[in-house]
Write a protein that holds these residues in place. Structure first.
Motif, short mmCIF file in Angstrom:
data_model
loop_
_atom_site.label_atom_id
_atom_site.label_comp_id
_atom_site.label_asym_id
_atom_site.label_seq_id
_atom_site.Cartn_x
_atom_site.Cartn_y
_atom_site.Cartn_z
N LEU A 115 2.72 -3.22 -9.05
CA LEU A 115 2.39 -3.72 -7.72
C LEU A 115 2.35 -5.24 -7.70
N GLU A 149 0.83 -1.22 0.00
CA GLU A 149 0.00 0.00 0.00
C GLU A 149 0.86 1.26 0.00
N ILE A 186 0.52 0.85 -13.06
CA ILE A 186 0.75 0.79 -11.62
C ILE A 186 0.38 -0.60 -11.09
N GLU A 187 -0.74 -1.14 -11.55
CA GLU A 187 -1.20 -2.45 -11.08
C GLU A 187 -0.19 -3.56 -11.44
N GLN A 193 1.56 6.15 -7.29
CA GLN A 193 0.45 7.00 -7.71
C GLN A 193 0.81 8.47 -7.59
N ARG A 208 2.10 1.60 -3.50
CA ARG A 208 1.01 2.12 -4.33
C ARG A 208 0.93 3.64 -4.19
N LYS A 209 1.01 4.11 -2.95
CA LYS A 209 0.94 5.55 -2.68
C LYS A 209 2.08 6.29 -3.37
#
Length: 106
Positions: free
Chosen positions: A73, A4, A69-70, A11, A7-8
């Protein structure tokens, strides 16, 4: 770095677009220590690229993940699972070796 948190970071970098984001701005927006960010960005050069002109980071749109991004990750999750497996393997080898040593002593 947790997924997470990664991800932050990704993004936030993506939100800056082509102009890129510097370490200080990234740290201020994500509340993550600059040294932790530098380590994450250094380890994941396939996900982000650093501008040689002004030192800002942008999402790598031409690498393996094509700016997704996915996908990035998912790769981080897979890498984390592999590292955990190696740690378990290492523990098993150490335990087996200690067992042999203690077995020969006794």
């Amino acid at each position: 770095m947790q997924i997470e948190t990664a991800r932050k970071v990704l993004q936030t970098i993506e939100a800056y677009g082509k102009s890129g984001c510097g370490i200080i701005s990234l740290s201020n927006e994500t509340n993550i220590d600059q040294s932790e960010l530098r380590e994450f960005l250094r380890k994941n050069k396939d996900m982000v690229s650093k501008s040689s002109l002004n030192g800002t980071y942008t999402i790598n749109r031409f690498g393996e993940h094509r700016g997704s991004i996915e996908s990035m990750l998912s790769a981080l999750v897979k890498k984390s699972k592999n590292e955990q497996q190696y740690q378990y393997y290492f523990i098993v080898v150490i335990a087996f070796t200690l067992g042999l040593i203690l077995g020969r002593i006794g």
